[in-house]
Design a protein around this motif. Structure first.
Motif, mmCIF file in Angstrom:
data_model
loop_
_atom_site.group_PDB
_atom_site.id
_atom_site.type_symbol
_atom_site.label_atom_id
_atom_site.label_comp_id
_atom_site.label_asym_id
_atom_site.label_seq_id
_atom_site.Cartn_x
_atom_site.Cartn_y
_atom_site.Cartn_z
ATOM 1 N N GLN A 120 0.840 -1.204 0.000
ATOM 2 C CA GLN A 120 0.000 0.000 0.000
ATOM 3 C C GLN A 120 0.873 1.252 0.000
ATOM 4 O O GLN A 120 2.034 1.220 0.376
ATOM 5 C CB GLN A 120 -0.998 -0.007 1.157
ATOM 6 C CG GLN A 120 -2.010 -1.149 1.046
ATOM 7 C CD GLN A 120 -3.041 -1.134 2.150
ATOM 8 O OE1 GLN A 120 -2.778 -1.583 3.238
ATOM 9 N NE2 GLN A 120 -4.235 -0.626 1.834
ATOM 10 N N PRO A 121 0.311 2.378 -0.486
ATOM 11 C CA PRO A 121 1.126 3.590 -0.646
ATOM 12 C C PRO A 121 1.881 3.993 0.620
ATOM 13 O O PRO A 121 1.345 3.982 1.715
ATOM 14 C CB PRO A 121 0.077 4.646 -1.030
ATOM 15 C CG PRO A 121 -0.981 3.869 -1.757
ATOM 16 C CD PRO A 121 -1.061 2.565 -1.007
ATOM 17 N N GLY A 122 3.157 4.323 0.410
ATOM 18 C CA GLY A 122 3.986 4.789 1.519
ATOM 19 C C GLY A 122 4.778 3.707 2.226
ATOM 20 O O GLY A 122 5.571 4.014 3.116
ATOM 21 N N GLU A 144 1.178 -4.698 -4.890
ATOM 22 C CA GLU A 144 0.147 -3.662 -4.886
ATOM 23 C C GLU A 144 -1.142 -4.110 -4.203
ATOM 24 O O GLU A 144 -1.992 -3.283 -3.867
ATOM 25 C CB GLU A 144 -0.167 -3.207 -6.309
ATOM 26 C CG GLU A 144 -0.857 -4.250 -7.170
ATOM 27 C CD GLU A 144 -1.329 -3.687 -8.506
ATOM 28 O OE1 GLU A 144 -1.235 -2.463 -8.689
ATOM 29 O OE2 GLU A 144 -1.790 -4.477 -9.335
ATOM 30 N N PHE A 203 8.448 2.092 -7.769
ATOM 31 C CA PHE A 203 7.356 2.152 -6.792
ATOM 32 C C PHE A 203 6.290 3.184 -7.133
ATOM 33 O O PHE A 203 5.153 3.096 -6.672
ATOM 34 C CB PHE A 203 7.923 2.429 -5.393
ATOM 35 C CG PHE A 203 8.202 3.868 -5.098
ATOM 36 C CD1 PHE A 203 7.256 4.663 -4.447
ATOM 37 C CD2 PHE A 203 9.412 4.454 -5.469
ATOM 38 C CE1 PHE A 203 7.511 6.002 -4.164
ATOM 39 C CE2 PHE A 203 9.679 5.783 -5.187
ATOM 40 C CZ PHE A 203 8.713 6.556 -4.539
ATOM 41 N N LEU A 204 6.639 4.175 -7.955
ATOM 42 C CA LEU A 204 5.664 5.211 -8.303
ATOM 43 C C LEU A 204 4.556 4.681 -9.212
ATOM 44 O O LEU A 204 3.427 5.199 -9.178
ATOM 45 C CB LEU A 204 6.367 6.398 -8.964
ATOM 46 C CG LEU A 204 7.184 7.282 -8.011
ATOM 47 C CD1 LEU A 204 8.067 8.242 -8.797
ATOM 48 C CD2 LEU A 204 6.273 8.039 -7.057
ATOM 49 N N THR A 207 1.904 3.015 -7.015
ATOM 50 C CA THR A 207 1.405 4.018 -6.068
ATOM 51 C C THR A 207 0.447 4.974 -6.759
ATOM 52 O O THR A 207 -0.644 5.267 -6.246
ATOM 53 C CB THR A 207 2.576 4.795 -5.438
ATOM 54 O OG1 THR A 207 3.414 3.876 -4.731
ATOM 55 C CG2 THR A 207 2.064 5.847 -4.472
ATOM 56 N N THR A 210 -2.928 3.410 -7.584
ATOM 57 C CA THR A 210 -3.504 2.721 -6.427
ATOM 58 C C THR A 210 -5.025 2.709 -6.425
ATOM 59 O O THR A 210 -5.673 3.636 -6.941
ATOM 60 C CB THR A 210 -3.002 3.363 -5.115
ATOM 61 O OG1 THR A 210 -3.554 2.656 -4.007
ATOM 62 C CG2 THR A 210 -3.437 4.821 -5.021
ATOM 63 N N SER A 212 -6.580 2.844 -3.646
ATOM 64 C CA SER A 212 -6.940 3.536 -2.403
ATOM 65 C C SER A 212 -7.848 4.737 -2.646
ATOM 66 O O SER A 212 -8.393 5.302 -1.706
ATOM 67 C CB SER A 212 -5.679 4.003 -1.669
ATOM 68 O OG SER A 212 -4.880 2.905 -1.293
ATOM 69 N N GLY A 337 -3.200 6.101 2.020
ATOM 70 C CA GLY A 337 -3.580 6.095 0.618
ATOM 71 C C GLY A 337 -3.659 7.511 0.090
ATOM 72 O O GLY A 337 -2.695 8.054 -0.451
ATOM 73 N N VAL A 340 -0.950 10.034 1.134
ATOM 74 C CA VAL A 340 0.332 9.740 0.478
ATOM 75 C C VAL A 340 0.337 10.295 -0.938
ATOM 76 O O VAL A 340 1.310 10.927 -1.380
ATOM 77 C CB VAL A 340 0.590 8.213 0.450
ATOM 78 C CG1 VAL A 340 1.943 7.917 -0.200
ATOM 79 C CG2 VAL A 340 0.534 7.631 1.856
ATOM 80 N N LEU A 341 -0.766 10.089 -1.650
ATOM 81 C CA LEU A 341 -0.873 10.561 -3.026
ATOM 82 C C LEU A 341 -0.850 12.082 -3.096
ATOM 83 O O LEU A 341 -0.211 12.674 -3.977
ATOM 84 C CB LEU A 341 -2.157 10.026 -3.658
ATOM 85 C CG LEU A 341 -2.298 8.496 -3.622
ATOM 86 C CD1 LEU A 341 -3.680 8.069 -4.075
ATOM 87 C CD2 LEU A 341 -1.227 7.844 -4.483
#
Length: 402
Positions: A120-122, A144, A203-204, A207, A210, A212, A337, A340-341
Motif C-alpha cells: 500500500q502507498p507509503g 500492490e 514504486f511510483l 502508487t 492505487t 486507495s 492512501g 500519500v498521493l
C-alpha cells in the motif's frame, strides 16, 4: 528450493493465515509467524497445537483443493523470529506496518528480503525511514494488493481462500543488497503458480495507480448530505454508487495521471508507462464480471464481484443503522492512501482540487487534520505515510527508492 528457506510471516489475520499455511506446505521451508498483537501469538499456538493450518482453496470452476501446512513456531518476540531469516513478509494491513517495522528493526541484517503483501502507498517511505541504514542493504519487494481473497473459518486452524488472482504487480527495490538470482523466485515458490508476480519499473507506478482512491469518494458521495438520522437498512456500497462519487473517483485518478506526467517531465529517466486510469485498470481486471463497461459508474454498479457488498454500518438499535466512519475505508485508505498521493502530487507541483475536496470531508469524518486549505500541512500528517512525514522535500529525494 534446494537451499532451506526461512520465512517470517508477520500478522495474525486472513492474509497471515494463508501465507503461513501455504509457505509451510512447501518443501524445505521453515515458517516462523510473528504476531505482536496482544496475546494472539499465544492463543494461536494453543489453538493449533500439533495440527496443521488447513487451507480450503476454491477454484473458478467450483472445485476446491485442501492444503495443509504447520508453521515451525508462532511468537510475539521478534528476537526469536527474525535472526537468520531470508524473507520477512508483512501480511498485515497498513496501519500495523509501523509496529512490525519497529519490532524487527534490531534484528534485520543485510540481504534479507522484506516483502509488503500488500505494501500500500507509503510502504517504501516507512521502511527506509524506520530501518534507516540497513534498509538500502536489503531487498524490498512491495505488492500492490493481496494475492487472494480469504476468510478465516476457525482462528489459528482453518481458512478458506475464496479466490486467487492470476497476476499481481510488484516493485523490487534491490538497493545495495547482494542477493544472487531473482529475488522474486522464492516468493513465487511460496505462492505457487498463481498469482504470477509481475515486476513493474518502480514504486511510483503502482502508487499512482492505487485503488486507495476508490472507497473515500464512495463514502463522500453517500454520506456528505446525510442528515444524521439512522437508516432502516444498510445501503449497497458499489451497486448504490452515486454519479457524483464516480465522477470524483475518476477525477482523483485524472490528478494522479497529471502527477505522473509532471514527474516524467521533471525526471524523464523515471519510467511511468505503467500508470493508468482507474477505469482502464478496472476494465481489465473485471472484463468478465461487469455487464456494462461503458463508464466507471456502470462498471462498478454492474460488477458481479461486488454483488451485495454493503456500506460499513453500526446497528445503534434493533433495525436502525448509522454509517461507521471508523471502518478502514476511511481510517486506512485516507492516511495510508489518499494522503500519500496528495504528498507526492505536492512534491510534483500538481494541484489536486478534487482530491482535496474528498480529503477535506474524509478527515473531518475521522477527526484528523491532514490538509489545511489545499496544503498538506495539518498536524496529523505525522501519523500518515505521506513522504513529507519522512523528510522527503523534492522528487530527487525518491532516487534511492527507484
Amino acid at each position: 528450493m534446494q537451499e532451506k528457506l526461512i520465512v517470517v510471516v508477520c500478522g495474525g489475520g486472513n492474509a497471515a493465515h494463508v501465507m503461513s499455511g501455504l509457505s509451510a506446505s512447501r518443501e524445505n521451508v521453515e515458517v516462523r509467524v510473528l504476531d505482536v498483537f496482544s496475546d494472539e501469538a499465544e492463543r494461536w499456538t494453543k489453538t493449533l497445537g500439533d495440527d496443521s493450518i488447513v487451507l480450503t482453496v476454491n477454484h473458478p470452476d467450483g472445485s476446491h483443493d485442501e492444503v495443509r501446512g504447520k508453521p515451525n513456531f508462532i511468537t510475539n518476540d521478534a528476537s526469536k523470529a527474525v535472526p537468520g531469516a531470508n524473507l520477512i513478509v508483512f501480511a498485515v494491513p497498513a496501519f500495523a506496518h509501523e509496529s512490525y517495522f519497529e519490532a524487527i528493526k534490531p534484528y534485520v541484517k543485510p540481504n534479507m528480503i522484506i516483502v509488503g503483501m500488500p505494501g500500500q502507498p507509503g510502504f517504501e517511505f516507512q521502511c527506509f525511514s524506520i530501518l534507516k541504514d540497513i534498509a538500502p542493504k536489503c531487498c524490498v519487494i512491495v505488492f500492490e494488493g493481496l494475492p487472494w481473497a480469504a476468510r478465516i473459518t476457525e482462528f489459528g486452524r482453518a481458512i478458506t481462500v475464496l479466490s486467487t488472482k492470476d497476476f499481481l504487480n510488484c516493485v523490487v527495490i534491490k538497493g545495495e543488497s547482494k542477493i544472487e538470482g531473482d529475488p522474486l523466485k522464492p516468493i513465487q515458490y511460496l505462492l505457487g503458480p498463481h498469482p504470477v508476480a509481475t515486476k513493474l519499473h518502480n514504486f511510483l507506478e503502482p502508487t499512482l495507480s492505487t485503488k486507495s482512491i476508490m472507497h473515500p469518494p464512495i463514502m463522500y458521495g453517500a454520506w456528505k448530505d446525510w442528515d444524521g438520522n439512522p437508516l432502516s437498512e444498510k445501503p449497497l456500497f458499489y451497486q448504490g454508487l452515486t454519479e457524483e462519487a464516480a465522477e470524483l473517483m475518476s477525477g482523483m485518478s485524472d490528478e494522479l495521471l497529471a502527477t505522473a506526467k509532471a514527474i516524467s517531465l521533471k525526471k524523464p529517466e523515471i519510467n511511468l508507462d505503467g500508470v493508468i486510469h482507474l477505469f482502464d485498470w478496472l476494465s481489465k481486471i473485471y472484463a468478465n464480471e461487469a455487464s456494462d463497461k461503458s463508464n466507471l459508474l456502470q462498471l462498478l454498479r454492474t460488477n458481479s464481484a461486488f454483488n451485495g457488498l454493503l456500506h460499513p454500518m453500526k446497528e445503534v438499535e434493533p433495525g436502525k443503522f448509522m454509517p461507521d466512519f471508523t471502518f478502514r475505508y476511511l481510517t486506512e485508505d485516507v492516511p495510508f492512501g489518499v494522503v500519500v498521493l496528495k504528498g507526492i502530487s505536492e512534491l510534483a507541483g500538481v494541484d489536486t482540487p478534487i482530491t482535496d475536496k474528498v480529503l477535506a470531508w474524509s478527515q473531518k469524518m475521522i477527526g484528523k487534520e491532514y490538509i489545511v486549505g489545499n496544503s498538506l500541512c495539518g498536524k496529523d500528517v505525522a501519523t500518515s505515510r505521506a513522504p513529507q512525514r519522512y523528510g522527503y522535500k523534492s522528487l530527487d529525494d525518491f532516487d534511492p527508492l527507484l
